[in-house]
Structures are given as structure tokens and as C-alpha cells.
Enzyme design. Structure first.
Site, PDB file in Angstrom:
ATOM      1  CG  HIS B 132       4.046  18.198   7.157  1.00 45.88           C
ATOM      2  ND1 HIS B 132       3.627  17.640   8.593  1.00 45.88           N
ATOM      3  CD2 HIS B 132       2.991  18.138   6.683  1.00 45.88           C
ATOM      4  CE1 HIS B 132       3.358  16.052   8.149  1.00 45.88           C
ATOM      5  NE2 HIS B 132       3.085  16.370   6.861  1.00 45.88           N
ATOM      6  NE  ARG B 141      12.539  15.599   1.353  1.00 50.50           N
ATOM      7  CZ  ARG B 141      11.524  14.838   0.815  1.00 50.50           C
ATOM      8  NH1 ARG B 141      10.971  14.030   1.287  1.00 50.50           N
ATOM      9  NH2 ARG B 141      10.233  16.314   1.405  1.00 50.50           N
ATOM     10  CD  GLU B 198       0.223  13.073   8.046  1.00 49.52           C
ATOM     11  OE1 GLU B 198      -1.487  12.838   7.601  1.00 49.52           O
ATOM     12  OE2 GLU B 198       0.884  12.476   8.118  1.00 49.52           O
ATOM     13  CD  GLU B 200      -4.107  15.852   6.877  1.00 48.97           C
ATOM     14  OE1 GLU B 200      -5.129  15.836   6.301  1.00 48.97           O
ATOM     15  OE2 GLU B 200      -3.657  14.955   6.978  1.00 48.97           O
ATOM     16  CG  ASP B 232      -4.109  11.493   6.552  1.00 53.24           C
ATOM     17  OD1 ASP B 232      -4.169   9.997   6.587  1.00 53.24           O
ATOM     18  OD2 ASP B 232      -3.070  11.896   5.919  1.00 53.24           O
ATOM     19  CD  GLN B 239       3.677   8.340   5.066  1.00 51.20           C
ATOM     20  OE1 GLN B 239       2.990   7.878   6.108  1.00 51.20           O
ATOM     21  NE2 GLN B 239       3.834   8.658   4.172  1.00 51.20           N
ATOM     22  CE1 TYR B 243       8.725   7.767   1.340  1.00 50.43           C
ATOM     23  CE2 TYR B 243       7.703   9.186   0.063  1.00 50.43           C
ATOM     24  CZ  TYR B 243       8.728   8.243   1.035  1.00 50.43           C
ATOM     25  OH  TYR B 243       9.757   9.623   1.217  1.00 50.43           O
ATOM     26  CE  LYS B 252      -0.397   9.269   5.065  1.00 49.13           C
ATOM     27  NZ  LYS B 252      -0.318  10.590   6.178  1.00 49.13           N
ATOM     28  CB  THR B 348      -0.053  17.198   9.374  1.00 51.53           C
ATOM     29  OG1 THR B 348       0.360  15.911   8.644  1.00 51.53           O
ATOM     30  CG2 THR B 348       0.622  17.330  10.242  1.00 51.53           C
TER      31      THR B 348
END
Lengths: 416, 416
Positions: B132, B141, B198, B200, B232, B239, B243, B252, B348
Site C-alpha cells: 500500500h 510521489r 480502506e 484494514e 477507514d 485529504q 494533509y 478521514k 490499508t
């Protein structure tokens, strides 16, 4: 405002004047904690007073005053809490009152223990001082573009840890953690070498909201019970290594300290002032009416072990770019609910000049200009044995409404 | 392992086999909630059973089973909770037991209401799946350096919101929030257009630790009471704008959903497996012994309003890079304390292949390859009316231990 005169001897410079009457939780000689109100050098025992029947028309059950936290009392709503406070104010000025006849219900503050006043459900920390956010941006990012793009559009915040919030006087142990030495590619595990404080204030939520239903900004004030001083202890080296991309965690959650007396919003109403102009204009859900900032003088004292205290910063809560009703409207605009006892801290309160910064990080500019203390020592960050104290009060037309202090002493890290 | 045979008729593929016996909080027809244990299609009424005196030697007070949350029961410690569960297991196999004689204490699951099982003090969300974290890093990124420098050295985590954790079945309203349109410099205020889930799992803390005292990794297991499924919910557009630098907040905290049955660690012990090798080696405080991952098959179903469900992901909890004892040792290494009822989610859970990803963000790769559903529709993010369900179970040697499901339906945003 009428001048109020109490039959009790209250020093003119007392934080706990007849205009204040903050709520807290105290105990006497190891006894059961219960609710109290500060006045001058004393604490009024509310449960003891209730036993006289003077609140029977007001409270569904006297036991709400015989609790280890303010939560159940706050949950009764301002109709009850504000009225109870007004009665105390009147009785403290009336020699025919039950309180005058029962001065055994006044305990000297120096003989009681103060407890964490609120059982905190969720704790949120904002980042609402433009001077602080700018200083941090200058130090760690681009001096020309110190503020991030979102900063002027929303009150940036993150969730913090509720379990490690402690009351003033609780010592704070220097945390261990992962730190990336300068130039290294692998972290080392060591006690934090950059332990800092953050001067903040925090508001306590006094009313539940419903999940899925935002609190409109015009109603946000109804949810604010009162304010405390807040020290968001921070381990800068731990924080620096961990915080990208999900924010501060172990660099913050080892301890946060609050002052024991919660000053109700009613006591702070006379000290409302206009806040800074917000540019660009904010979105409609963040537009507010009236004066929503508060003129509260703040100072920070640092006392090395066995030494004398130096006041290392003087600032004011009025400088906050984002005010509390904006913070609460933003926090709930997505439907997030709040509960009685939630705590929302302001973020570090820095003023415009270098003597008004709210952290050692800023005061000593990341260690580049260590702070000189009165006793000859200097500090870039906190040392073991240091006691750090935050104090605050509002003052106007002979009225003084103060917070007392929140202080904590740094204990050395555990043995490795 | 002996084969256990119950006198109760339990389907071979039931999540709630004789080997499971998870704890939850239920009520019947609007009555008072109390503690129950799931078995097959039934819930065992623990308070009703206690009234027969069968736990009098074990519990200080039967009332601990007559509570709206598991917290007080969990706080009694594993000596009590594990023993109580073993007794139930034995009685369910014994036609001479009080439970056999009192089958009126078994309620059909379809006729009871399930409640949030735990009063959550603090909720922490980790970020412990390497697949994840890598996927997110590739999308947002640098594909060549997808993992941030700290990721392999510590289990990254942030604090989340406890107030908005809801039990399976609670609908989730699409949140409003600030979003930065592509290419714009000013945010707009609108309902989230990138609502996601998400997948989890989360562990529930069953034992208090002390502020200032880290939990050594060798003792971390004592603090784990059990596991739940955790969704989640995430508003990716909100976000993204908010963030940096302090982490996720309004993207969230509008809702997180958990499954109603807490599966105790004892039931999961047979499914322990070796985790991925960690490179570079971790610091000593994160070095663990034994098998600390769990082989739990997970799947995600998405059902559009009025349509059929498509299973959009299948993965496994065993893939987690950082395991639970590492997470807890890290969380407390700075002295942060944990309390009974704290919830710690995994982050996640994505597996290695594209059909095993744990969020729509990854499954549809940020909207670039929409997911085809069985009914002909496609999805990049959740639409109003969609019901999203997470399911999980462990299976081995004829033993099946499952979690049931956590599901939630998306309601349209409030009127603007």
C-alpha cells in the site's frame, strides 16, 4: 459592568477574582475527588454546598458534583452551569448567604490536590497562529514561501493522543525515540535531545453534536464550555524523522499538560476582541460575526533545577489567525461529531516579535541563537530538571480573570 | 488440536465455529445491551448465563456482562476472559451442561441488534502494508523512490478520531469539504468526489499500560485482546488538500466502521505465520520472536444500489510488513500509555498483485483504470447508494475462525 465586592478577602492581582469562578476537580488529603470552584486563595466545595440543598432546583442529582471529572456537569448545559456560577458569584457578595454561613466549605488551594479536570474523549491540536506557522516554514522550508498553500484557507489541525494528557504539576519524562543524525541515512535510538514546549490554549467541548451534522459557525459558541492553558510538549528530533507523510506522532504523544481550572466562556466574554483580518477571504462556512478573539496575556517561565525562573516569552491569545468558532465549524463541516469533554488546542501561540514566540524552537531559532537565562545558563532546548510554566490572564476595567498556571518538570530519560 | 463437536448445529462454513467464540455487544428488540458470544447462527447471552451462577467463581461481579461495551470485561484480564471462553467451548460440546439445558439463552443473530463493541479511548491508524505504501508513493510521489526514508525503520502511524467510529451497518454520509480543483489556486467547498474505503484490521487493547513506561516488544502480546475488521473511509480529495504538513484530518474523521465481533487472540493463535523479512534490520526495540503475522483471508465486496455485489479485492492480513507487537512496542517506546479499549488499525492492507489492493484509489489507480463491476457499472470511487463490505476469515485443518463482516452504505451528501 457593576463592581462586585466579595466578603472574602481576595488579592487584587488574584487570577481567581469574583469575575472568574473557574471549575475544577479537587481532593483533600487523599479523599474522593469532587467538583470545586476557585475563588482567591480558596476552592469552594460544590458537593458540600449542594448538601445544603441550595442547588436542588437546578441539578437533577447532586451526585453530578461528586465526580472525578467535570464531564457530567458540563453535559447539563449552560443553562445549569452558568446559573450555578452566577449563584456563587452572588453568594460570595452576600453576607446573608448559606455560603457565608458555611465557610468550612472553602478549602485553601495550598491544602488541596488538583486533578485532571476533564475526561478527554478526543483531543485535536490546531496550528492557528500565523506567526508560528510562518516561523516554522522559514526554518524548515522556504523563507520566501513560509506558509503552505492551504494555511490561509482552513485551520490546519491533526488528531492528538488523549491518554497522555496530564494535569499541571505532573512531571514529564524525556522520551526515547528514533532520530536521524545530521547527514546519516540510518536512524539511531536515543533520548530526545531537542525537547521543547509549546504555549497553547485549549477549549473544552460542553455539548455533544451528532455524527453527520456539521455545527454551523453561528452555533459553534454554544459548544464551547471553557478554556485552559495547554502545553504541547514536543520532541523535535523524533518528530522530524517520523512526521512525513502522516503528521506528528511519538514526537508529541508522550505527554501534554493542562491547567487544572477550566475558565468558562462566560467569564471571558468581557475580553473579546477583533481578530486579525483574514486574507484572502475565507469560504462562507468559515465566515463569522462579532468579536471572536480573546485578549489573554500569556507568559512562559523556565526554571532550571535549583535555579531561578526566567520569563522567556510574553505573548497574547488575541493574535490567533483562526478563532475557536472557525476551528469548530471546520472540524465538523464533514460531519465529524464532537462530544462533551473533547479538547481542542490552539496550536503554538506566537506573537509578532521574537520575545513573543511560543516555543524554544522559535525563541532559540532551531538552536542557532541560544536563550540566555537569568542565572547565567542558556537554553536551546529543555534540559533535565527544568520546570516550564505557562501562565495567562485577562484584565480590563479592574476585572482580572486568570488561568493560574500549567507547569511541568522534565525528568531524565529512563535508563537505556 | 482435538476436533471439537458441538451439540449445536453449526454450518461447516460458518465464521463463528466452535473454534472462534468472539465477543460482542447485542440487544434484543430495543432492550438493554449486554455482552454476547457468537456461535454459528446464534448469540449466547452471557449475562443471562451468568444469572445461573456458572461464572460466580470467575467474575467479581456479574454486572460486568450487563454493560454496553466490552471494556470492563476486557479489563479483568486474559485469566478471566480466556477462561470464560474455554468454558463456553466445553459447554457447547457437553449435553450435560447448563447451557445445553438453557438454550433459551441462545438468540438467533438475525433477531438481535449488534452495537459498537468497544468504547474507544484513543484510536491510532498505522500504515504498515509495504504494498500500500509503495502504491501510494508511486501515484503521488516518485515511482523510483516510492517509499519514504523512514518507512522501513518504523511503523508509521497517526492518531485518528475515536468519536466517529461506528459499528457495521451504520450508513456513512458523503462528507463536504475543501477541495483544490486541478490547476486552481483557490479551494472550493463541495461534497467529496473521491470517496473511498480502506480495508484494514484493528486490534483492541485489553490492558492498561503506565504513562512513561514503554511496553517491551516481548510483553506486547499481553496487551492485545482481539481483532476486528476496520474500514477507514477516506475522502481522497479533501485529504489531498489538507494533509501537508500535519497529516490526514477531515479526509478521514467523518466515519470509520468496525465489525461487531471482537475475535480474541486465543482464537487466532493457530493461524500465526512468519511475516515478511524486514530489510534493513530493525532497531533492537522492534526485534521480535516467533510468528507474529496472521493468515487471515480478506475480501472486499461492492454492491451498487439495487444491484449485485462484486468482489473487488482478495488479499490477506499475512502480508503486513509491520506486525502488531512491533506496532505496540513502537507506539509506547516514548512512554505513551495505552488504555483498555484503545483501537489500533493496521493501515490499508494491500497484497502484491493488482487484484489484492485494499482501496479503490489503488484498485482503479487514482481513477486511471476504472473497475468493472458485475452489473455492468464501473467505479473509480464510491457512489451514493453503494454498499461496501469487508469480510475476513482464517481456515486450517478443518478449523474456521471468521470475523463476519463490516459493511456500510453511502448516503448522499447533505443539501448544500
Amino acid at each position: 459592568m457593576n463592581t462586585l465586592n466579595s466578603w472574602l478577602d481576595i488579592a487584587a492581582d488574584s487570577d481567581f477574582s469574583i469575575y472568574n469562578l473557574p471549575f475544577g476537580v479537587f481532593s483533600v488529603r487523599g479523599g474522593k475527588p469532587g467538583l470545586g470552584v476557585a475563588i482567591g486563595e480558596y476552592v469552594i466545595d460544590l458537593y458540600g454546598l449542594a448538601a445544603l440543598g441550595v442547588f436542588d432546583d437546578l441539578l437533577p442529582d447532586r451526585e453530578v458534583l461528586n465526580q472525578p471529572y467535570l464531564n457530567d456537569f458540563m453535559a447539563l448545559g449552560k443553562g445549569v452551569t452558568a446559573e450555578l456560577r452566577l449563584r456563587l458569584q452572588a453568594w460570595l457578595c452576600d453576607t446573608h448567604s448559606e455560603l457565608y454561613r458555611h465557610q468550612e466549605l472553602l478549602f485553601e488551594q495550598k491544602e488541596v490536590s488538583m486533578h485532571l479536570p476533564v475526561k478527554v474523549g478526543d483531543y485535536t491540536d490546531f496550528y492557528s497562529s500565523i506567526e508560528h506557522a510562518t516561523n516554522v516554514g522559514k526554518m524548515f522550508r522556504d523563507p520566501e514561501n513560509a506558509l503552505l498553500p492551504n494555511w490561509r484557507h482552513l485551520p490546519v489541525a491533526y488528531h492528538g493522543r488523549a491518554s497522555s494528557i496530564v494535569v499541571s504539576g505532573t512531571p514529564v519524562r524525556r522520551p526515547w525515540g528514533q532520530v536521524l543524525p545530521k547527514g546519516a541515512s540510518q536512524p539511531v535510538f536515543q533520548p530526545s535531545a531537542r525537547l521543547d514546549f509549546e504555549l497553547e490554549m485549549a477549549f473544552v467541548i460542553g455539548k455533544n453534536s451528532q455524527l453527520g451534522k456539521p455545527i454551523p459557525i453561528g452555533q459553534a459558541g454554544d459548544y464551547l464550555f471553557g478554556l485552559v492553558l495547554f502545553n504541547d510538549w514536543s520532541a523535535r528530533d523524533i518528530q522530524k524523522w517520523e512526521y512525513v507523510p502522516l503528521g506528528p506522532f511519538l514526537g508529541k504523544n508522550f505527554a501534554s499538560s493542562i491547567s487544572p481550572w477550566v475558565v468558562p466562556m462566560e467569564a471571558l466574554a468581557p475580553f473579546r476582541v477583533t481578530g486579525p483580518q483574514q486574507q484572502p477571504p475565507v469560504l462562507p462556512y468559515l465566515q463569522y460575526e462579532g468579536e471572536q478573539n480573546y485578549d489573554i496575556a500569556l507568559e512562559v517561565g523556565l526554571r532550571p533545577e535549583g535555579g531561578e525562573e526566567t520569563v522567556i516569552s510574553r505573548t497574547n491569545f488575541r493574535y490567533m489567525y483562526w478563532n475557536m468558532v472557525q476551528q469548530l465549524a471546520h472540524h465538523t463541516v464533514n460531519g465529524c461529531n464532537v462530544r462533551v469533554g473533547d479538547l481542542m488546542a490552539s496550536g503554538t501561540i506566537s506573537g509578532p516579535d521574537p520575545h513573543s514566540y511560543g516555543s524554544l524552537l522559535e525563541l532559540a531559532w532551531a538552536g542557532s541563537r541560544p536563550l540566555q537565562l537569568a542565572g547565567g545558563e542558556s537554553r536551546s532546548f529543555l534540559q533535565d530538571g527544568d520546570t516550564l510554566s505557562l501562565r495567562g490572564h485577562a484584565q480590563k476595567n479592574g476585572m482580572r480573570v486568570g488561568f493560574g498556571e500549567v507547569s511541568g518538570k522534565i525528568l531524565p530519560a529512563m535508563e537505556g
